[in-house]
Write a protein that holds these residues in place. Structure first.
Motif, PDB file in Angstrom:
ATOM      1  N   PHE A   1       0.836  -1.206   0.000  1.00 19.78           N
ATOM      2  CA  PHE A   1       0.000   0.000   0.000  1.00 19.78           C
ATOM      3  C   PHE A   1       0.869   1.254   0.000  1.00 19.78           C
ATOM      4  O   PHE A   1       0.632   2.197  -0.775  1.00 19.78           O
ATOM      5  N   LEU A   2       1.910   1.255   0.842  1.00 14.75           N
ATOM      6  CA  LEU A   2       2.785   2.421   0.912  1.00 14.75           C
ATOM      7  C   LEU A   2       3.493   2.675  -0.416  1.00 14.75           C
ATOM      8  O   LEU A   2       3.745   3.831  -0.786  1.00 14.75           O
ATOM      9  N   ALA A   3       3.796   1.594  -1.129  1.00 14.59           N
ATOM     10  CA  ALA A   3       4.504   1.730  -2.399  1.00 14.59           C
ATOM     11  C   ALA A   3       3.687   2.488  -3.435  1.00 14.59           C
ATOM     12  O   ALA A   3       4.245   2.991  -4.418  1.00 14.59           O
ATOM     13  N   HIS A   4       2.395   2.591  -3.209  1.00 10.46           N
ATOM     14  CA  HIS A   4       1.520   3.270  -4.177  1.00 10.46           C
ATOM     15  C   HIS A   4       1.048   4.638  -3.685  1.00 10.46           C
ATOM     16  O   HIS A   4       0.161   5.236  -4.293  1.00 10.46           O
ATOM     17  N   GLN A   5       1.649   5.129  -2.583  1.00  8.28           N
ATOM     18  CA  GLN A   5       1.225   6.409  -2.030  1.00  8.28           C
ATOM     19  C   GLN A   5       2.249   7.503  -2.335  1.00  8.28           C
ATOM     20  O   GLN A   5       3.458   7.270  -2.235  1.00  8.28           O
ATOM     21  N   PRO A   6       1.785   8.691  -2.675  1.00 14.77           N
ATOM     22  CA  PRO A   6       2.711   9.787  -2.977  1.00 14.77           C
ATOM     23  C   PRO A   6       3.267  10.471  -1.726  1.00 14.77           C
ATOM     24  O   PRO A   6       4.260  11.187  -1.801  1.00 14.77           O
ATOM     25  N   ASN A   7       2.611  10.260  -0.578  1.00 10.24           N
ATOM     26  CA  ASN A   7       3.003  10.979   0.642  1.00 10.24           C
ATOM     27  C   ASN A   7       3.493  10.028   1.729  1.00 10.24           C
ATOM     28  O   ASN A   7       3.142  10.171   2.895  1.00 10.24           O
ATOM     29  N   VAL A   8       4.325   9.039   1.342  1.00  8.68           N
ATOM     30  CA  VAL A   8       4.780   8.020   2.287  1.00  8.68           C
ATOM     31  C   VAL A   8       5.529   8.632   3.461  1.00  8.68           C
ATOM     32  O   VAL A   8       5.295   8.280   4.622  1.00  8.68           O
ATOM     33  N   ALA A   9       6.430   9.537   3.184  1.00  9.94           N
ATOM     34  CA  ALA A   9       7.236  10.118   4.257  1.00  9.94           C
ATOM     35  C   ALA A   9       6.361  10.785   5.311  1.00  9.94           C
ATOM     36  O   ALA A   9       6.587  10.647   6.513  1.00  9.94           O
ATOM     37  N   GLU A  10       5.347  11.491   4.860  1.00 11.54           N
ATOM     38  CA  GLU A  10       4.441  12.165   5.803  1.00 11.54           C
ATOM     39  C   GLU A  10       3.658  11.153   6.637  1.00 11.54           C
ATOM     40  O   GLU A  10       3.498  11.324   7.849  1.00 11.54           O
ATOM     41  N   MET A  11       3.176  10.086   5.983  1.00  8.27           N
ATOM     42  CA  MET A  11       2.419   9.054   6.701  1.00  8.27           C
ATOM     43  C   MET A  11       3.279   8.378   7.764  1.00  8.27           C
ATOM     44  O   MET A  11       2.840   8.155   8.892  1.00  8.27           O
ATOM     45  N   LEU A  12       4.522   8.051   7.415  1.00 10.57           N
ATOM     46  CA  LEU A  12       5.397   7.365   8.357  1.00 10.57           C
ATOM     47  C   LEU A  12       5.851   8.293   9.478  1.00 10.57           C
ATOM     48  O   LEU A  12       6.022   7.861  10.618  1.00 10.57           O
ATOM     49  N   ARG A  13       6.046   9.546   9.147  1.00 13.59           N
ATOM     50  CA  ARG A  13       6.446  10.494  10.184  1.00 13.59           C
ATOM     51  C   ARG A  13       5.365  10.604  11.248  1.00 13.59           C
ATOM     52  O   ARG A  13       5.651  10.737  12.443  1.00 13.59           O
ATOM     53  N   ALA A  14       4.102  10.512  10.837  1.00 14.77           N
ATOM     54  CA  ALA A  14       2.990  10.645  11.778  1.00 14.77           C
ATOM     55  C   ALA A  14       2.713   9.355  12.542  1.00 14.77           C
ATOM     56  O   ALA A  14       2.276   9.397  13.692  1.00 14.77           O
ATOM     57  N   ASN A  15       2.977   8.189  11.916  1.00 15.46           N
ATOM     58  CA  ASN A  15       2.518   6.931  12.515  1.00 15.46           C
ATOM     59  C   ASN A  15       3.574   5.836  12.627  1.00 15.46           C
ATOM     60  O   ASN A  15       3.335   4.817  13.270  1.00 15.46           O
ATOM     61  N   GLY A  16       4.732   6.019  12.013  1.00 21.92           N
ATOM     62  CA  GLY A  16       5.716   4.947  11.958  1.00 21.92           C
ATOM     63  C   GLY A  16       6.207   4.474  13.307  1.00 21.92           C
ATOM     64  O   GLY A  16       6.230   3.270  13.597  1.00 21.92           O
ATOM     65  N   ALA A  17       6.621   5.397  14.176  1.00 21.24           N
ATOM     66  CA  ALA A  17       7.158   5.012  15.477  1.00 21.24           C
ATOM     67  C   ALA A  17       6.104   4.298  16.319  1.00 21.24           C
ATOM     68  O   ALA A  17       6.394   3.322  17.020  1.00 21.24           O
ATOM     69  N   LYS A  18       4.882   4.781  16.231  1.00 17.80           N
ATOM     70  CA  LYS A  18       3.784   4.152  16.976  1.00 17.80           C
ATOM     71  C   LYS A  18       3.567   2.721  16.498  1.00 17.80           C
ATOM     72  O   LYS A  18       3.365   1.800  17.312  1.00 17.80           O
ATOM     73  N   ALA A  19       3.617   2.509  15.206  1.00 19.11           N
ATOM     74  CA  ALA A  19       3.430   1.168  14.654  1.00 19.11           C
ATOM     75  C   ALA A  19       4.543   0.233  15.101  1.00 19.11           C
ATOM     76  O   ALA A  19       4.308  -0.910  15.498  1.00 19.11           O
ATOM     77  N   ARG A  20       5.783   0.705  15.052  1.00 16.19           N
ATOM     78  CA  ARG A  20       6.916  -0.144  15.463  1.00 16.19           C
ATOM     79  C   ARG A  20       6.820  -0.515  16.935  1.00 16.19           C
ATOM     80  O   ARG A  20       7.101  -1.656  17.325  1.00 16.19           O
ATOM     81  N   ARG A  21       6.428   0.436  17.768  1.00 17.90           N
ATOM     82  CA  ARG A  21       6.259   0.123  19.197  1.00 17.90           C
ATOM     83  C   ARG A  21       5.174  -0.920  19.404  1.00 17.90           C
ATOM     84  O   ARG A  21       5.298  -1.814  20.242  1.00 17.90           O
ATOM     85  N   GLY A  22       4.091  -0.807  18.623  1.00 14.42           N
ATOM     86  CA  GLY A  22       3.012  -1.788  18.734  1.00 14.42           C
ATOM     87  C   GLY A  22       3.467  -3.183  18.367  1.00 14.42           C
ATOM     88  O   GLY A  22       3.103  -4.164  19.017  1.00 14.42           O
ATOM     89  N   ILE A  23       4.275  -3.286  17.320  1.00 11.04           N
ATOM     90  CA  ILE A  23       4.780  -4.595  16.901  1.00 11.04           C
ATOM     91  C   ILE A  23       5.699  -5.178  17.962  1.00 11.04           C
ATOM     92  O   ILE A  23       5.634  -6.371  18.287  1.00 11.04           O
ATOM     93  N   GLU A  24       6.560  -4.359  18.525  1.00 10.63           N
ATOM     94  CA  GLU A  24       7.448  -4.849  19.586  1.00 10.63           C
ATOM     95  C   GLU A  24       6.649  -5.300  20.805  1.00 10.63           C
ATOM     96  O   GLU A  24       6.992  -6.295  21.454  1.00 10.63           O
ATOM     97  N   LYS A  25       5.580  -4.589  21.124  1.00  8.00           N
ATOM     98  CA  LYS A  25       4.735  -5.002  22.242  1.00  8.00           C
ATOM     99  C   LYS A  25       4.051  -6.333  21.952  1.00  8.00           C
ATOM    100  O   LYS A  25       3.823  -7.134  22.869  1.00  8.00           O
ATOM    101  N   MET A  26       3.714  -6.583  20.693  1.00  7.12           N
ATOM    102  CA  MET A  26       3.113  -7.860  20.336  1.00  7.12           C
ATOM    103  C   MET A  26       4.094  -9.005  20.585  1.00  7.12           C
ATOM    104  O   MET A  26       3.734 -10.045  21.141  1.00  7.12           O
ATOM    105  N   PHE A  27       5.356  -8.815  20.202  1.00 13.04           N
ATOM    106  CA  PHE A  27       6.369  -9.829  20.488  1.00 13.04           C
ATOM    107  C   PHE A  27       6.522 -10.038  21.998  1.00 13.04           C
ATOM    108  O   PHE A  27       6.627 -11.161  22.475  1.00 13.04           O
ATOM    109  N   ARG A  28       6.529  -8.933  22.728  1.00 15.98           N
ATOM    110  CA  ARG A  28       6.672  -9.055  24.184  1.00 15.98           C
ATOM    111  C   ARG A  28       5.477  -9.793  24.776  1.00 15.98           C
ATOM    112  O   ARG A  28       5.625 -10.633  25.670  1.00 15.98           O
ATOM    113  N   GLY A  29       4.285  -9.499  24.285  1.00 13.09           N
ATOM    114  CA  GLY A  29       3.098 -10.200  24.759  1.00 13.09           C
ATOM    115  C   GLY A  29       3.187 -11.688  24.502  1.00 13.09           C
ATOM    116  O   GLY A  29       2.826 -12.509  25.347  1.00 13.09           O
TER     117      GLY A  29
END
Length: 239
Positions: A131-159
């Motif tokens: 999906f990201l590969a087809h978006q023109p504003n990837v950098a903006e999307m990741l800047r707003a949500n990327g860190a939150k997503a990575r933390r969520g994934i790490e919490k899933m592993f911890r769980g």
């Protein structure tokens, strides 16, 4: 533990797009989870939750935890995101429901829900990356949500590591959970920065000895694949 499990899915960044899941999956998933919601209302009137050991509940629960019918198998792309997002949202609700049960521990139900959540979260990563590969504003999307997503994934592993450390887990439950990690874990790891991956592996190293032999081997494969997984756009954004 309950607070951690509650936060796992709230932290994950999930977005809808437009279905390499089975063509029947969207309607099937909506109908199945609707049936579960009705079953849940009935059981809550009785003062409990749907359980595998109740013949009235078993068929619906087993169908929910049969991920093949809900999400199929790789490869996934952006056309699958709507269905994957629906199933991930519902599986997250099940983890919270059974993980916070005030009744006697519903270990089987919580483990099966966690296993499904890991599998579908893993499936969502390549779909979201496409999906990201087809978006023109990837950098903006990741800047707003990327860190939150990575933390969520790490919490899933911890769980998952907390679940596996539970001494009441049966061999069957341990195998189910480890196989979901082997299936979905490498895809999730693609979204985690490479310098954070060893810390994730370290959570699972002391757990291997308590697992049945089959699960030990699968866990070793999972840990190795975490360390060597490719880095997707979400991961690259953290570099």
């Amino acid at each position: 533990m309950k607070r951690l499990l509650y936060s796992i899915f709230a932290a994950l960044f999930v977005t809808s797009a437009l279905a390499h899941v089975p063509p029947t999956a969207p309607a099937y998933a909506k109908d199945l989870f609707s049936r579960f919601d009705e079953l849940l209302r009935q059981r809550q009137i009785e003062g409990r939750l749907p359980r595998l050991d109740d013949p009235r509940d078993r068929e619906t629960l087993q169908k929910i935890w049969n991920g093949d019918a809900l999400i199929g198998s790789p490869p996934y792309d952006m056309s699958d995101l709507d269905t994957l997002a629906l199933v991930m949202d519902k599986s997250g609700s099940l983890v919270r429901l059974y993980g916070q049960a005030t009744q006697s521990p519903l270990v089987n139900e919580a483990t099966q829900s966690m296993a499904l959540a890991i599998r579908v979260a893993g499936a969502s990563q390549p779909a979201f990356d496409d999906f990201l590969a087809h978006q023109p504003n990837v950098a903006e999307m990741l800047r707003a949500n990327g860190a939150k997503a990575r933390r969520g994934i790490e919490k899933m592993f911890r769980g998952a590591s907390i679940f596996l450390a539970d001494p009441t887990l049966t061999d069957e439950n341990e195998i189910t959970l480890v196989e979901s990690l082997r299936s979905g874990g490498p895809y999730l790891a693609q979204s985690v920065s490479t310098d954070r991956r060893q810390a994730l592996v370290d959570m699972f190293v002391p757990l291997a000895a308590k697992l049945p032999p089959t699960a030990q081997e699968s866990l070793k494969v999972f840990m190795q694949e975490i360390k060597t997984a490719d880095c997707n756009r979400l991961c690259a954004d953290s570099m």
